[in-house]
Design an enzyme around this catalytic site. Sequence first.
Site, short mmCIF file in Angstrom:
data_model
loop_
_atom_site.label_atom_id
_atom_site.label_comp_id
_atom_site.label_asym_id
_atom_site.label_seq_id
_atom_site.Cartn_x
_atom_site.Cartn_y
_atom_site.Cartn_z
N LYS A 126 25.97 -4.61 -1.86
CA LYS A 126 27.44 -4.74 -1.99
C LYS A 126 28.14 -4.04 -0.84
O LYS A 126 29.35 -3.93 -0.81
CB LYS A 126 27.90 -4.08 -3.30
N ARG B 7 11.45 3.75 3.17
CA ARG B 7 11.11 2.81 4.25
C ARG B 7 12.36 2.03 4.58
O ARG B 7 13.07 1.57 3.67
CB ARG B 7 9.99 1.87 3.82
N ARG C 25 0.80 -1.22 0.00
CA ARG C 25 0.00 0.00 0.00
C ARG C 25 0.83 1.28 0.00
O ARG C 25 0.53 2.21 -0.75
CB ARG C 25 -0.91 0.06 1.24
N THR C 26 1.82 1.34 0.87
CA THR C 26 2.51 2.61 1.04
C THR C 26 3.23 2.99 -0.25
O THR C 26 3.09 4.12 -0.75
CB THR C 26 3.50 2.52 2.22
N HIS D 232 5.37 5.74 11.50
CA HIS D 232 4.85 5.61 10.13
C HIS D 232 3.91 6.81 9.92
O HIS D 232 2.69 6.66 9.88
CB HIS D 232 4.11 4.27 10.00
N1 CP Z 1 0.05 -0.07 5.93
C1 CP Z 1 1.22 -0.32 5.32
O1 CP Z 1 2.26 0.25 5.64
O2 CP Z 1 1.11 -1.27 4.34
P1 CP Z 1 2.32 -1.77 3.43
O3 CP Z 1 3.31 -2.44 4.34
O4 CP Z 1 1.71 -2.70 2.43
O5 CP Z 1 2.93 -0.55 2.78
#
Ligand code: CP
Length: 303
Positions: A80, A101, A51-52, A129
Amino acid sequence: MNRKSLVSIADYSEEDILRLIGVAEIFEKNPNRKLLEGKVCATLFFEPSTRTRLSFETAVNRMGGRIIGFSDAATTSSSKGETLKDTIMMVSNYADLIIMRHHLEGAARYASEVTGVPIINAGDGANQHPTQTMLDIYSIYKTQGTLENLEITMVGDLKYGRTVHSLITGMSHFNPVFHFVAPDELKIPDLYKNFCDKKGIRYHEYTDFSEDVINRSDIIYMTRVQRERFTDLMEYEKVKNVYILRNSMLSNSKDNLRILHPLPRVNEIAYDVDSNPKAYYIEQAKNGVFARQAIICDVLGIE
Ligand code: CP
């Protein structure tokens, strides 16, 4: 740190959150606004995501920007031995915005300190998050018509769940009552209880996910047990199915109750809940596009 980066939801004041809700509403009416023409946005995902990453990339595409990046760090020179600092400095040569991320807590803040290019934290370990929180708050606002005085029940992995940690911080402006439902092994960390104490926010802790707490809730925020954060998988096996929300448990819940989940779900919401009008997790994920459009414009200083 680059002032326009978003590394924690604590970077946003109450006014910022309300302003971004207003911008997300504008994008929801029409997401196709060519505000990023000529801009290159990098999505650096050192951890898996559906999603993110895809909602960020949708947001950029709908605004006419270009995307570079990776969804698997194993395909990059970090495999590497290239350091995060060097990776960020390289990508800063190419992109106007970096969305990242990483499995290490503090990685986004560190990145924001080594580059002048805005960084958006798309999740750093078990820490924060913040963009998930903006879409969660937007979803709460849309479904409740207010952010004030809500009873919010958070269920599951409150120890490692970064979305829970960010949501506590983000909702702290709006006088919530929190109900924390978790097994002893996955209790909410003292850091967040101390934060609530300092802000005068009421909270209650439970190990039972009872109908009593369900029936008091305006929002139930289910979470997945974060397998990837356990060092001992036997410990994960003990708690992985600790709470499962089933449709029959919602019979006496409030009319305005909405069930949220940052997703992915593993087993914590039975499929029979999906057809209940109080289930909102699929729409919640859709709101991610509009909330992230608002955030991208904010960090880039686009009116
Ligand atoms: N909610 C969320 O962070 O989903 P993903 O890990 O799929 O990005």
